[in-house]
Design an enzyme around this catalytic site. Structure first.
Site, PDB file in Angstrom:
ATOM      1  N   SER A   1       0.678  -1.176   0.159  1.00 38.14           N
ATOM      2  CA  SER A   1      -0.002   0.092   0.056  1.00 38.14           C
ATOM      3  C   SER A   1       0.748   1.079   0.161  1.00 38.14           C
ATOM      4  CB  SER A   1      -0.876  -0.046   1.433  1.00 38.14           C
ATOM      5  OG  SER A   1      -1.584  -1.244   1.335  1.00 38.14           O
TER       6      SER A   1
HETATM    7  N1  SAH Z   1      -1.081  -4.738   3.769  1.00 37.20           N
HETATM    8  C1  SAH Z   1      -0.308  -5.201   2.655  1.00 37.20           C
HETATM    9  C2  SAH Z   1      -0.687  -4.818   1.426  1.00 37.20           C
HETATM   10  C3  SAH Z   1      -1.872  -5.671   1.135  1.00 37.20           C
HETATM   11  S1  SAH Z   1      -2.558  -6.056  -0.539  1.00 37.20           S
HETATM   12  C4  SAH Z   1       1.143  -4.383   2.918  1.00 37.20           C
HETATM   13  O1  SAH Z   1       1.631  -3.966   3.792  1.00 37.20           O
HETATM   14  O2  SAH Z   1       2.211  -4.619   1.809  1.00 37.20           O
HETATM   15  C5  SAH Z   1      -3.787  -6.838   0.180  1.00 37.20           C
HETATM   16  C6  SAH Z   1      -3.424  -8.312   0.185  1.00 37.20           C
HETATM   17  O3  SAH Z   1      -4.696  -9.053   0.713  1.00 37.20           O
HETATM   18  C7  SAH Z   1      -3.044  -9.227  -0.918  1.00 37.20           C
HETATM   19  O4  SAH Z   1      -1.797  -9.673  -0.646  1.00 37.20           O
HETATM   20  C8  SAH Z   1      -4.252 -10.289  -1.069  1.00 37.20           C
HETATM   21  O5  SAH Z   1      -3.758 -11.421  -1.643  1.00 37.20           O
HETATM   22  C9  SAH Z   1      -4.775 -10.245   0.194  1.00 37.20           C
HETATM   23  N2  SAH Z   1      -5.984 -10.783   0.503  1.00 37.20           N
HETATM   24  C10 SAH Z   1      -7.126 -10.888  -0.205  1.00 37.20           C
HETATM   25  N3  SAH Z   1      -8.061 -11.371   0.285  1.00 37.20           N
HETATM   26  C11 SAH Z   1      -7.873 -11.867   1.060  1.00 37.20           C
HETATM   27  C12 SAH Z   1      -8.331 -12.992   2.223  1.00 37.20           C
HETATM   28  N4  SAH Z   1      -9.738 -13.403   1.931  1.00 37.20           N
HETATM   29  N5  SAH Z   1      -7.707 -13.355   3.047  1.00 37.20           N
HETATM   30  C13 SAH Z   1      -6.268 -13.006   3.314  1.00 37.20           C
HETATM   31  N6  SAH Z   1      -5.668 -12.187   2.454  1.00 37.20           N
HETATM   32  C14 SAH Z   1      -6.287 -11.684   1.667  1.00 37.20           C
END
Ligand code: SAH
Length: 219
Positions: free
Chosen positions: A66
C-alpha cells in the site's frame, strides 16, 4: 539522481517522514514506527529506488504494497496501544504488519497467497520482529482461536463488512477497513464496538486490491 545502496537511503527516509508529517500524520508513536521499519526491505529490488516515494508498488501475485500515506493514516486512525492484540487481513509484503508490531503487543496477519505469506515471514524474521504471526488462510474467517482482538485492520477492499471480523472484535475495539466496490474507489470505514453496539464512520477515499474469499489456489 545518484543511486544509494539499499538500506542507506537516509535522505530519502528523512524526506519520507517529513512528507508524512506534512500530510497530517501527527502521532509521534506512528511516526517513530514508520521511521523504524525499513520499507526498502518490503519492496522488490527493482523498486528499491521508489521505496520512499509515496505510492503503492507492485509485489508478487498481482498484489500491491500500500501507499505509505495510507499505511500511516490507517495506523494512526486505528489508535494502537502497547497492550493491544491486533489482527490484520491481507499481509501482502508484511510492511503494515511490521509497522503495527512496533506499536502493539501482538500482531496476527493473514494472507491467502502462500508465496506472499512465506516471503513476508522471511522479511519479518530477518528484521527480528518477534511479535508477529503470519498465517496462510482466508482472512474472512479471522482467527477465532486468538479472538477477541482489540484492533482489526483489513488491507484489501471489502464490498460488505465481514461478520466474523465484527464478531472477533473485542468490546471497546476498533476495526478499519476499505469498504466499497472492487476496482473502484472505496472508503476507509471505522467500525467500533461498545457495550455490544456497533457504530460505523466513513473516513478518506482509497483504492485497494480486492478482498477475495478463500485461500488462493495458485501460489
Ligand atoms: N498490507 C499489505 C498490502 C496488502 S495488499 C502490505 O503492507 O504490503 C492486500 C492483500 O490482501 C493481498 O496480498 C491479497 O492477497 C490479500 N487478501 C485478499 N483477500 C484476502 C483474504 N480473504 N484473506 C487473506 N488475505 C487476503
Amino acid at each position: 539522481m545518484t543511486k544509494q545502496p539499499v538500506g542507506d537511503d537516509s535522505v530519502g527516509r528523512m524526506q519520507f517522514l517529513l512528507a508524512m508529517r506534512r500530510r497530517g500524520i501527527g502521532d509521534a508513536n506512528v511516526l517513530r514506527a514508520i521511521d523504524e521499519v525499513p520499507r526498502e526491505h518490503f519492496v522488490g529490488n527493482e523498486f528499491s529506488d521508489d521505496a520512499y516515494a509515496d505510492r503503492a508498488l507492485p509485489i508478487a501475485c498481482g498484489q500491491t504494497i500500500s501507499q505509505p500515506y495510507v499505511v500511516a493514516y490507517m495506523t494512526e486512525q486505528l489508535d494502537v496501544g502497547p497492550g493491544h492484540k491486533v489482527l490484520e487481513i491481507g499481509t501482502g509484503s508484511g510492511y503494515q504488519a511490521a509497522i503495527l508490531s512496533r506499536l502493539a503487543h501482538e500482531v496476527i496477519s493473514i494472507e491467502r497467497y502462500r508465496t506472499l505469506a512465506e516471503a513476508a515471514r522471511g522479511r519479518i524474521a530477518t528484521l527480528g520482529y518477534q511479535n508477529i504471526e503470519i498465517r496462510l488462510g482466508d482472512g474472512l474467517a479471522g482467527a477465532p482461536d486468538k479472538a477477541p482482538f482489540d484492533r482489526i485492520i483489513v488491507t484489501a477492499a471489502a464490498e460488505t463488512i465481514p461478520p466474523a471480523l465484527v464478531e472477533q472484535l473485542a468490546d471497546g475495539g476498533v476495526m478499519l477497513l476499505p469498504l466499497g466496490p472492487h476496482g473502484g474507489v472505496q472508503r476507509i470505514v471505522r467500525v467500533t464496538k461498545s457495550s455490544g453496539e456497533i457504530t460505523q464512520e466513513e473516513l478518506i477515499g482509497v483504492r485497494f486490491v480486492p478482498l477475495l474469499p478463500g485461500q488462493a489456489h495458485e501460489l
